[in-house]
Design an enzyme around this catalytic site. Structure first.
Site, PDB file in Angstrom:
ATOM      1  N   ARG A  71       0.827  -1.105  -0.082  1.00 19.21           N
ATOM      2  CA  ARG A  71       0.035   0.186  -0.212  1.00 19.21           C
ATOM      3  C   ARG A  71       0.919   1.256   0.020  1.00 19.21           C
ATOM      4  NH1 ARG A  71      -4.795   2.110   4.161  1.00 19.21           N
ATOM      5  NH2 ARG A  71      -3.254   1.993   5.462  1.00 19.21           N
ATOM      6  N   ASP A  85       8.830  -1.923  -9.056  1.00 24.47           N
ATOM      7  CA  ASP A  85       9.995  -2.269  -9.464  1.00 24.47           C
ATOM      8  C   ASP A  85      10.729  -2.911  -8.444  1.00 24.47           C
ATOM      9  OD1 ASP A  85       9.812  -0.779 -11.996  1.00 24.47           O
ATOM     10  OD2 ASP A  85      11.083   0.942 -11.220  1.00 24.47           O
TER      11      ASP A  85
END
Length: 253
Positions: A71, A85
């Protein structure tokens, strides 16, 4: 590419059970992951975790088949891309209040030509596999948080955004926005009505509905409303509850 078990669970008509990580500790994350949660969410918004603590926690979760979710603190492209990523297989984005917000969220988490996510999946390639660039857009899960009266009023427009996989209800903020007590489980009637309405509209749009809960009993009650991604509690609450129970037993209470 490593499959996303959340998508597999939902495709089979099932419900995913999610744990919540607020403590910036990789060992706590690893311990939670080894308990068999379908997914674990690393909370960068209200937890104590920052992006430097996030990576070791994601690495710890990846010692198991538990799906790693993050989150993010806000609807902002940089942190969304950084979480993905780093290997998050799902991102939960707070305060998505309008269709434009939802469109931006999807765009920033999708590679060109459909989106504008910048390319640099450093750890994601290690976690997911070499074909991540080709498969990421249809593997990761995008959760838009529905937690305001404004979002409730624009719910159908948000749910209609192409590429939005799921929504996640924050009962406390939603309750506050509706003029109710800011609680998670035992919400006031107005908030309870909104929570039921959100689940029904998500089902109508074919979007998975998720919701935050503080107890298994409340999560299962909301499952009956149609919620298929259920947070069953946080690491901090579980630690406090288990400590209270152990201490009470020791003191004979």
């Amino acid at each position: 590419m490593r499959p996303n078990r959340l998508r597999e669970i939902w495709a089979a008509g099932g419900t995913a059970f999610n744990g919540w990580l607020a403590l910036p500790c990789s060992v706590a994350a690893e311990t939670m992951a080894h308990q068999g949660w379908d997914s674990l969410t690393v909370d960068l918004q209200h937890g104590l975790v920052d992006d430097r603590a996030m990576v070791p926690m994601l690495q710890a979760i990846s010692t198991t088949s538990t799906v790693p979710i993050v989150r993010v603190p806000w609807l902002e492209p940089g942190i969304l891309m950084k979480a993905l990523d780093a290997g998050a297989y799902g991102v939960i984005c707070p305060m998505v209040n309008t269709r434009a917000d939802a469109e931006a969220f999807v765009r920033w988490t999708t590679y060109a030509p459909r989106g504008s996510r910048s390319f640099g999946p450093l750890r994601a390639l290690l976690y997911a596999g070499a074909d991540y660039p080709r498969e990421a857009d249809r593997t990761i899960v995008r959760f838009a948080m529905i937690e305001t009266a404004q979002a409730l009023g624009e719910l159908d427009a948000i749910l209609a955004v192409e590429g939005l996989d799921a929504i996640y209800v924050g009962p406390s903020d939603l309750s506050l926005s509706l003029g109710c007590r800011p609680v998670i489980d035992d919400v006031d009637p107005r908030a309870a009505k909104a929570i039921a309405h959100i689940a029904a509209r998500a089902q109508a749009h074919g979007v998975v509905a998720g919701i935050h809960n503080n107890s298994a009993a409340q999560a299962l009650a909301r499952q009956k409303l149609g919620y298929r991604f259920l947070t069953g509690g946080t690491d901090t609450r579980m630690l406090a509850t288990a400590s209270q129970q152990a201490l009470a037993a020791l003191r004979g209470k």
